[in-house]
Scaffold this motif. Structure first.
Motif, PDB file in Angstrom:
ATOM      1  N   HIS A 196      85.523  10.455  83.436  1.00  0.00           N
ATOM      2  CA  HIS A 196      84.896   9.322  82.641  1.00  0.00           C
ATOM      3  C   HIS A 196      83.549   9.772  81.894  1.00  0.00           C
ATOM      4  CE1 HIS A 196      83.212   9.526  86.683  1.00  0.00           C
ATOM      5  NE2 HIS A 196      82.031   9.003  86.141  1.00  0.00           N
ATOM      6  N   LEU A 197      83.163  11.023  82.119  1.00  0.00           N
ATOM      7  CA  LEU A 197      82.233  11.685  81.622  1.00  0.00           C
ATOM      8  C   LEU A 197      82.447  12.378  80.332  1.00  0.00           C
ATOM      9  CD1 LEU A 197      80.107  12.958  84.637  1.00  0.00           C
ATOM     10  CD2 LEU A 197      79.651  11.072  83.277  1.00  0.00           C
ATOM     11  N   TRP A 198      83.810  12.710  80.228  1.00  0.00           N
ATOM     12  CA  TRP A 198      84.326  13.480  78.989  1.00  0.00           C
ATOM     13  C   TRP A 198      84.463  12.380  77.839  1.00  0.00           C
ATOM     14  CZ3 TRP A 198      89.157  13.568  76.679  1.00  0.00           C
ATOM     15  CH2 TRP A 198      89.504  14.408  75.542  1.00  0.00           C
ATOM     16  N   ARG A 199      83.680  12.699  76.933  1.00  0.00           N
ATOM     17  CA  ARG A 199      83.902  11.802  75.572  1.00  0.00           C
ATOM     18  C   ARG A 199      85.215  12.505  74.892  1.00  0.00           C
ATOM     19  NH1 ARG A 199      78.887  13.316  72.528  1.00  0.00           N
ATOM     20  NH2 ARG A 199      78.797  14.860  73.708  1.00  0.00           N
ATOM     21  N   GLY A 200      86.177  11.321  74.929  1.00  0.00           N
ATOM     22  CA  GLY A 200      87.363  11.706  73.993  1.00  0.00           C
ATOM     23  C   GLY A 200      86.909  11.996  72.377  1.00  0.00           C
ATOM     24  N   GLY A 201      87.970  12.730  71.911  1.00  0.00           N
ATOM     25  CA  GLY A 201      87.748  12.941  70.457  1.00  0.00           C
ATOM     26  C   GLY A 201      87.369  14.317  70.158  1.00  0.00           C
ATOM     27  N   THR A 202      86.384  14.807  71.411  1.00  0.00           N
ATOM     28  CA  THR A 202      85.920  16.061  71.517  1.00  0.00           C
ATOM     29  C   THR A 202      86.982  17.150  72.215  1.00  0.00           C
ATOM     30  OG1 THR A 202      84.823  15.981  73.542  1.00  0.00           O
ATOM     31  CG2 THR A 202      83.372  15.335  71.321  1.00  0.00           C
ATOM     32  N   SER A 203      86.758  18.355  71.872  1.00  0.00           N
ATOM     33  CA  SER A 203      87.820  19.216  72.399  1.00  0.00           C
ATOM     34  C   SER A 203      87.469  19.348  73.894  1.00  0.00           C
ATOM     35  CB  SER A 203      87.607  20.737  71.717  1.00  0.00           C
ATOM     36  OG  SER A 203      88.378  21.414  72.221  1.00  0.00           O
ATOM     37  N   LEU A 204      88.752  19.373  74.750  1.00  0.00           N
ATOM     38  CA  LEU A 204      88.639  19.247  75.910  1.00  0.00           C
ATOM     39  C   LEU A 204      88.092  20.977  76.799  1.00  0.00           C
ATOM     40  CD1 LEU A 204      88.854  17.691  78.672  1.00  0.00           C
ATOM     41  CD2 LEU A 204      91.225  18.224  78.569  1.00  0.00           C
ATOM     42  N   ARG A 205      88.699  21.715  76.080  1.00  0.00           N
ATOM     43  CA  ARG A 205      88.878  23.034  76.488  1.00  0.00           C
ATOM     44  C   ARG A 205      87.371  23.587  76.857  1.00  0.00           C
ATOM     45  NH1 ARG A 205      90.886  28.544  75.455  1.00  0.00           N
ATOM     46  NH2 ARG A 205      90.274  28.183  73.153  1.00  0.00           N
ATOM     47  N   PRO A 206      86.207  23.482  75.890  1.00  0.00           N
ATOM     48  CA  PRO A 206      84.895  23.955  76.185  1.00  0.00           C
ATOM     49  C   PRO A 206      84.322  23.031  77.298  1.00  0.00           C
ATOM     50  CG  PRO A 206      85.280  23.725  73.709  1.00  0.00           C
ATOM     51  CD  PRO A 206      86.638  23.013  74.285  1.00  0.00           C
ATOM     52  N   TRP A 207      84.765  21.843  77.443  1.00  0.00           N
ATOM     53  CA  TRP A 207      84.040  21.056  78.502  1.00  0.00           C
ATOM     54  C   TRP A 207      84.566  21.575  79.715  1.00  0.00           C
ATOM     55  CZ3 TRP A 207      86.413  17.032  81.720  1.00  0.00           C
ATOM     56  CH2 TRP A 207      85.525  16.365  82.369  1.00  0.00           C
ATOM     57  N   LEU A 208      85.821  21.858  79.974  1.00  0.00           N
ATOM     58  CA  LEU A 208      86.370  22.466  81.233  1.00  0.00           C
ATOM     59  C   LEU A 208      85.574  23.893  81.542  1.00  0.00           C
ATOM     60  CD1 LEU A 208      90.260  21.903  80.515  1.00  0.00           C
ATOM     61  CD2 LEU A 208      88.709  20.629  82.001  1.00  0.00           C
ATOM     62  N   PHE A 209      85.655  24.780  80.286  1.00  0.00           N
ATOM     63  CA  PHE A 209      84.861  26.032  80.769  1.00  0.00           C
ATOM     64  C   PHE A 209      83.542  25.748  81.110  1.00  0.00           C
ATOM     65  CE2 PHE A 209      88.294  28.023  77.720  1.00  0.00           C
ATOM     66  CZ  PHE A 209      88.675  28.828  78.379  1.00  0.00           C
ATOM     67  N   ARG A 210      82.833  24.799  80.585  1.00  0.00           N
ATOM     68  CA  ARG A 210      81.552  24.589  81.046  1.00  0.00           C
ATOM     69  C   ARG A 210      81.488  24.128  82.615  1.00  0.00           C
ATOM     70  NH1 ARG A 210      76.562  22.938  78.519  1.00  0.00           N
ATOM     71  NH2 ARG A 210      75.442  21.839  80.370  1.00  0.00           N
ATOM     72  N   ILE A 211      82.524  23.225  83.035  1.00  0.00           N
ATOM     73  CA  ILE A 211      82.664  23.063  84.341  1.00  0.00           C
ATOM     74  C   ILE A 211      82.859  24.284  85.358  1.00  0.00           C
ATOM     75  CG2 ILE A 211      83.998  21.716  86.008  1.00  0.00           C
ATOM     76  CD1 ILE A 211      84.433  19.532  84.068  1.00  0.00           C
ATOM     77  N   MET A 212      83.805  25.012  84.771  1.00  0.00           N
ATOM     78  CA  MET A 212      84.086  26.266  85.398  1.00  0.00           C
ATOM     79  C   MET A 212      82.807  27.234  85.586  1.00  0.00           C
ATOM     80  SD  MET A 212      87.170  28.945  84.826  1.00  0.00           S
ATOM     81  CE  MET A 212      88.592  28.017  85.683  1.00  0.00           C
ATOM     82  N   HIS A 213      82.205  27.455  84.281  1.00  0.00           N
ATOM     83  CA  HIS A 213      81.006  28.187  84.429  1.00  0.00           C
ATOM     84  C   HIS A 213      79.744  27.709  85.500  1.00  0.00           C
ATOM     85  CE1 HIS A 213      80.306  31.411  81.301  1.00  0.00           C
ATOM     86  NE2 HIS A 213      81.684  31.024  81.227  1.00  0.00           N
ATOM     87  N   ASN A 214      79.804  26.590  85.715  1.00  0.00           N
ATOM     88  CA  ASN A 214      78.756  25.831  86.797  1.00  0.00           C
ATOM     89  C   ASN A 214      79.396  26.191  88.067  1.00  0.00           C
ATOM     90  OD1 ASN A 214      77.364  24.840  84.722  1.00  0.00           O
ATOM     91  ND2 ASN A 214      77.901  22.977  84.537  1.00  0.00           N
ATOM     92  N   LEU A 215      80.473  26.026  88.110  1.00  0.00           N
ATOM     93  CA  LEU A 215      80.943  26.322  89.562  1.00  0.00           C
ATOM     94  C   LEU A 215      80.987  27.928  90.006  1.00  0.00           C
ATOM     95  CD1 LEU A 215      84.464  24.048  89.392  1.00  0.00           C
ATOM     96  CD2 LEU A 215      82.408  23.751  91.003  1.00  0.00           C
ATOM     97  N   TYR A 216      81.312  28.439  88.933  1.00  0.00           N
ATOM     98  CA  TYR A 216      81.154  30.120  89.179  1.00  0.00           C
ATOM     99  C   TYR A 216      79.766  30.578  89.318  1.00  0.00           C
ATOM    100  CZ  TYR A 216      81.463  35.050  87.913  1.00  0.00           C
ATOM    101  OH  TYR A 216      81.475  36.277  88.075  1.00  0.00           O
TER     102      TYR A 216
END
Lengths: 168, 258
Positions: free
Chosen positions: A44-64
């Motif tokens: 629900h925090l993802w703003r549709g219409g923007t590219s999903l992949r960078p958002w996922l990389f950002r999540i992965m980066h924070n976890l990493y």
């Protein structure tokens, strides 16, 4: 595009990047799993219409980044995987050596440069996307990219000619 | 290396290597490189790096995704985990409530917005469950229209949970005004004994995911906030039954589309 379909289609790329970061298949897939679970719980925090992949990389980066912080006390053990040990000849061998050198060289890059180089060269993100993923200005991305790429030149000789010794 | 003096800057060299330049700039960079052999070697090495890095992990992206990373599987797991958390929260709540920890009465004093919504839901419940002929505004025969209409007015996708597992049948629903004029939706269900339950839905704000209970004159409202929507399940029944219905409602809303 539907969120779940889009998410599914990003998994191969997430796995590739995680593998390049961690150099260990199991740990890389653990990171991908954490990333996907977090993405699902925060969709629900993802703003549709923007590219999903960078958002996922950002999540992965924070976890990493959390993992790296947690492991800082322990010595880093980095197996280099993905390179078969079978003997090769001719061109195949030249390529094998070059790949092996590149893998080694990447492992020696400072963390921040390595991530930028991988996001650009491996994942093909735009510089703006990398900036968003890493939460830094685009200028910082460009300077890390320059330093990272030039450092790789010194660490792993390319085919393009003899390495230039730069006078500092 | 600073290229500030020349017409081509460092960022453009990277963009050239990464294929991110417009055709005219691309041509300009290529032309400039003709007369700058040192930079030309540098660019060639960068290109070579891109190629090698691409090859190093190419097969990872080609191989089939392991079962444990399938989205559908993770989604089901996540849902199961959240439901377990919900069940635990509800149990805790019921235990706390029996020990006297409970917001009693639909008193408006210092109530947070979500509690105020639950209070409004309780009032609406008392008002309409007593109605025999006019309990609902739109009957279940027009469920599709009802859900579309309420979704439209509340500006979010709503659904009428299927509570057949509890012997509850949808009677229908209506649109209501909240005290501040905001729209709210009420869905009414009835069991074979004629006991009625309502699900009250309104726009909500806040970050509190906890389940809470509001009780007044023997009627209980279990209420919670899910993202930007507040829900209250209201009825007169043992707490365990309300809890179980609540879980089913929550599960169906979570697993829903969108």
């Amino acid at each position: 595009v539907d969120f779940l379909t889009d998410l599914e289609s990003c998994i191969p790329s997430l796995r590739r990047y995680a593998r390049a970061l961690l150099r260990d298949g199991d740990r890389a897939d653990d990171l991908v799993q954490d990333c996907l679970e977090r993405a699902l719980s925060r969709r629900h925090l993802w703003r549709g219409g923007t590219s999903l992949r960078p958002w996922l990389f950002r999540i992965m980066h924070n976890l990493y980044a959390n993992q790296v912080r947690a492991q800082r006390s322990r010595p880093m053990h980095q197996p280099i995987d993905g390179l078969g040990a079978e003997p090769r000849v001719g061109e195949a061998q030249t390529m094998h050596v070059a790949l092996s050198e590149m893998a080694q060289a990447l492992g020696q890059l400072p963390e921040e440069q390595r991530r930028v180089v991988l996001l650009v060269a491996l994942e093909g993100l735009s510089y703006q996307e990398v900036a968003a993923v890493m939460d830094v200005p685009v200028g910082t991305v460009m300077s890390r990219l320059s330093r990272g790429r030039d450092r790789l030149r010194r660490l792993a000789g390319g085919e393009a000619g003899p390495l230039l010794r730069r006078i500092k | 290396v600073s290229l500030a003096a020349g017409p081509i800057d460092e960022a453009e060299l990277h963009a050239y290597v990464d294929g991110r330049l417009a055709a005219d700039r691309r041509a300009a960079v290529a032309e400039w490189l003709e007369t700058h052999p040192e930079e030309r070697r540098r660019i060639a090495d960068w290109q070579r790096q891109n190629e090698l890095i691409g090859r190093l992990w190419a097969e990872i992206a080609e191989e089939p995704v392991p079962e444990r990373l399938r989205v559908e599987r993770l989604r089901r797991h996540g849902l199961r985990r959240r439901l377990a958390a919900v069940a635990a929260a509800l149990l805790l709540l019921a235990a706390g409530a029996s020990a006297g920890w409970l917001a009693r009465g639909a008193s408006p004093r210092a109530a947070d917005p979500v509690t105020a919504i639950a209070g409004a839901g309780l009032e609406a419940h008392r008002m309409f469950v007593a109605e025999r002929r006019h309990a609902v505004e739109v009957p279940r025969e027009e469920e599709q229209h009802l859900v579309a209409w309420l979704s439209n007015r509340l500006e979010r996708p709503l659904r009428a949970p299927d509570l057949g597992a509890f012997g509850l049948q949808l009677l229908g629903g209506r649109l209501l005004p909240m005290p501040g004029g905001e729209p709210a939706a009420q869905l009414m269900y009835e069991d074979p004994d004629g006991a009625r339950f309502t699900l009250f839905i309104a726009r909500g704000e806040g970050r509190d995911p906890a389940f809470r209970i509001l009780e007044a004159e023997g009627v209980s409202a279990f209420y919670w906030l899910d993202r930007d929507t507040a829900y209250a399940l209201i009825g007169t029944a043992p707490r365990e039954r309300l809890m179980a219905i609540c879980q089913a409602v929550y599960a169906q809303l979570e697993s829903g589309p969108g």
